[in-house]
Enzyme design. Sequence first.
Site, PDB file in Angstrom:
ATOM      1  N   ASP A  99       0.841  -1.196   0.000  1.00  0.00           N
ATOM      2  CA  ASP A  99       0.000   0.000   0.000  1.00  0.00           C
ATOM      3  C   ASP A  99       0.882   1.254   0.000  1.00  0.00           C
ATOM      4  O   ASP A  99       1.874   1.328   0.733  1.00  0.00           O
ATOM      5  CB  ASP A  99      -0.906   0.002   1.232  1.00  0.00           C
ATOM      6  CG  ASP A  99      -1.954   1.107   1.169  1.00  0.00           C
ATOM      7  OD1 ASP A  99      -3.029   0.848   0.588  1.00  0.00           O
ATOM      8  OD2 ASP A  99      -1.694   2.205   1.692  1.00  0.00           O
ATOM      9  N   ILE A 100       0.536   2.227  -0.853  1.00  0.00           N
ATOM     10  CA  ILE A 100       1.277   3.490  -0.888  1.00  0.00           C
ATOM     11  C   ILE A 100       0.824   4.348   0.296  1.00  0.00           C
ATOM     12  O   ILE A 100      -0.363   4.631   0.448  1.00  0.00           O
ATOM     13  CB  ILE A 100       1.038   4.234  -2.209  1.00  0.00           C
ATOM     14  CG1 ILE A 100       1.500   3.367  -3.388  1.00  0.00           C
ATOM     15  CG2 ILE A 100       1.782   5.573  -2.212  1.00  0.00           C
ATOM     16  CD1 ILE A 100       1.196   3.964  -4.743  1.00  0.00           C
ATOM     17  N   ARG A 116      13.257  -5.213  -0.051  1.00  0.00           N
ATOM     18  CA  ARG A 116      13.971  -4.629  -1.188  1.00  0.00           C
ATOM     19  C   ARG A 116      13.050  -3.666  -1.949  1.00  0.00           C
ATOM     20  O   ARG A 116      13.468  -2.573  -2.330  1.00  0.00           O
ATOM     21  CB  ARG A 116      14.472  -5.737  -2.117  1.00  0.00           C
ATOM     22  CG  ARG A 116      15.329  -5.216  -3.259  1.00  0.00           C
ATOM     23  CD  ARG A 116      15.952  -6.330  -4.073  1.00  0.00           C
ATOM     24  NE  ARG A 116      14.961  -7.111  -4.815  1.00  0.00           N
ATOM     25  CZ  ARG A 116      14.592  -8.332  -4.517  1.00  0.00           C
ATOM     26  NH1 ARG A 116      15.115  -8.955  -3.465  1.00  0.00           N
ATOM     27  NH2 ARG A 116      13.700  -8.967  -5.245  1.00  0.00           N
ATOM     28  N   ASP A 131      -2.080   9.276 -10.571  1.00  0.00           N
ATOM     29  CA  ASP A 131      -2.037   8.185 -11.556  1.00  0.00           C
ATOM     30  C   ASP A 131      -0.597   7.882 -11.970  1.00  0.00           C
ATOM     31  O   ASP A 131      -0.222   6.728 -12.165  1.00  0.00           O
ATOM     32  CB  ASP A 131      -2.863   8.559 -12.788  1.00  0.00           C
ATOM     33  CG  ASP A 131      -4.359   8.535 -12.518  1.00  0.00           C
ATOM     34  OD1 ASP A 131      -4.755   7.991 -11.467  1.00  0.00           O
ATOM     35  OD2 ASP A 131      -5.118   9.064 -13.353  1.00  0.00           O
ATOM     36  N   GLU A 190      -4.833   2.368  -4.276  1.00  0.00           N
ATOM     37  CA  GLU A 190      -3.376   2.468  -4.215  1.00  0.00           C
ATOM     38  C   GLU A 190      -2.750   1.218  -3.627  1.00  0.00           C
ATOM     39  O   GLU A 190      -1.602   1.227  -3.175  1.00  0.00           O
ATOM     40  CB  GLU A 190      -2.966   3.685  -3.373  1.00  0.00           C
ATOM     41  CG  GLU A 190      -3.285   3.587  -1.894  1.00  0.00           C
ATOM     42  CD  GLU A 190      -4.678   4.096  -1.547  1.00  0.00           C
ATOM     43  OE1 GLU A 190      -4.877   4.468  -0.382  1.00  0.00           O
ATOM     44  OE2 GLU A 190      -5.559   4.129  -2.431  1.00  0.00           O
ATOM     45  N   HIS A 208      -5.173  14.382  -9.299  1.00  0.00           N
ATOM     46  CA  HIS A 208      -5.322  12.960  -9.648  1.00  0.00           C
ATOM     47  C   HIS A 208      -4.403  12.520 -10.786  1.00  0.00           C
ATOM     48  O   HIS A 208      -3.928  11.364 -10.774  1.00  0.00           O
ATOM     49  CB  HIS A 208      -6.778  12.657  -9.976  1.00  0.00           C
ATOM     50  CG  HIS A 208      -7.646  12.632  -8.754  1.00  0.00           C
ATOM     51  ND1 HIS A 208      -7.707  11.558  -7.894  1.00  0.00           N
ATOM     52  CD2 HIS A 208      -8.465  13.579  -8.224  1.00  0.00           C
ATOM     53  CE1 HIS A 208      -8.535  11.824  -6.893  1.00  0.00           C
ATOM     54  NE2 HIS A 208      -9.019  13.050  -7.075  1.00  0.00           N
ATOM     55  N   ASN A 260      -2.855  12.957  -4.053  1.00  0.00           N
ATOM     56  CA  ASN A 260      -3.963  13.386  -4.912  1.00  0.00           C
ATOM     57  C   ASN A 260      -4.450  14.778  -4.544  1.00  0.00           C
ATOM     58  O   ASN A 260      -4.711  15.615  -5.417  1.00  0.00           O
ATOM     59  CB  ASN A 260      -5.121  12.386  -4.809  1.00  0.00           C
ATOM     60  CG  ASN A 260      -4.897  11.152  -5.683  1.00  0.00           C
ATOM     61  OD1 ASN A 260      -4.212  11.213  -6.691  1.00  0.00           O
ATOM     62  ND2 ASN A 260      -5.479  10.034  -5.276  1.00  0.00           N
TER      63      ASN A 260
END
Length: 402
Positions: free
Chosen positions: A258-259, A321, A275, A301, A271, A266
């Site tokens: 997950d970011i 990594r 993207d 995300e 947006h 955003n």
Amino acid sequence: FSEKEALKNILCADSKEIDAFTADTERLLILASHWISESLKNLSIVNQITTEQSEFSAFYRLSKRISSSLKLEEILDIAIKSCKEIVDYDIAAFIFKENQESLKVVSAQGFKAAELINKSFQAKDSIAGWVIKYDKSLLFPDIQTHKKNIIIFPGTSLPIRSLICLPLPVQDDVLGAFVMASNKDNFFSPYETKIFEVIATHTATAISNAKIYQQMERMATTDGLTGLLNHKSFQERLSGELERAERYKERVSLLLVDIDHFKQVNDTYGHPAGDKILKDVSNILASSIRGIDVAARYGGEEFALILVNTDGKGAFDTAERIRRVIEQSNFAIGSTCIKITSSIGIAVFPYDAGYLDQGGNQRLLISKADSTLYLAKKEGRNRTYLYKDVAERIEPIKMVLR
């Protein structure tokens, strides 16, 4: 023989006797020579009809087989092998356009075929480029007598004499060229040339249909933004990998990535910038795993990685990594570079979900990876957690099957 016919055969008669051949004998020999000539001519016609019938049968079989396939590799294989049934060429190859300037050999059989496959070269350096550009066939009965140097595959020397190069036309475009060559001169007859022109056109249509099908298949299975597998395809692949792992008593590791603080990206940059971040991260993920592994966009995300026959330690090392690469990368947003981080949760089959035939299930594995990811984000983000290491800290309420 009539005066209009070319001399092809000679009938000779000899005798030990002097003046053995009378005028009647001479007339008889002339009559016999005409009869033999006609017989040979008829035999030649029969042989030609037999050959053409065999060639047409091979063409008919090729057409049926090509029409029944939507796999590009199979179509090329059928065409190139079926042509071998028509003429015993020394080398045959399909050459496709890579772009406006370069060509690539995508299939080959015969002399130096292994060396030619995947070979790329400039279109202007090969006669195939001319054939593709002008959508016209080229036939050289003997290239050794040609004034100009005839090059098919730049940088590769081939001991050939006869050559035929045919375009692969589809509507207003030419996909590439089909090449056949022999080390014998005058190898391709006019009849065979016509057959190969029809085969090339027919094959080009099949190739075009296969490419359209592959494109539709990709659209149905991949995420339009990132190019990774979509959620549905991910679930199908995970199911298949779990079944295979159970059969062979192997392990499968599932990573959910997950970011961190993606909403802020955003909200701050818009947006389109978000993207771009998603595409950049997906490229990092895809380049960080093996060919047998799977990368997918799980949703929003969040990404999913399936690491085949990989235990917890191997999965954790791979995840760390990836996390470090993301953390250390500069993500360009216009003229601005920003930093982002990621959180990763890992669950391992069968240790964290049990074997399928023992009541374990795919949803449970995903749920445990998800709960591990949730804990990583809750405890500070930018970290990797392995389920078995943090299971006691995961709140039961978060073990929700999704």
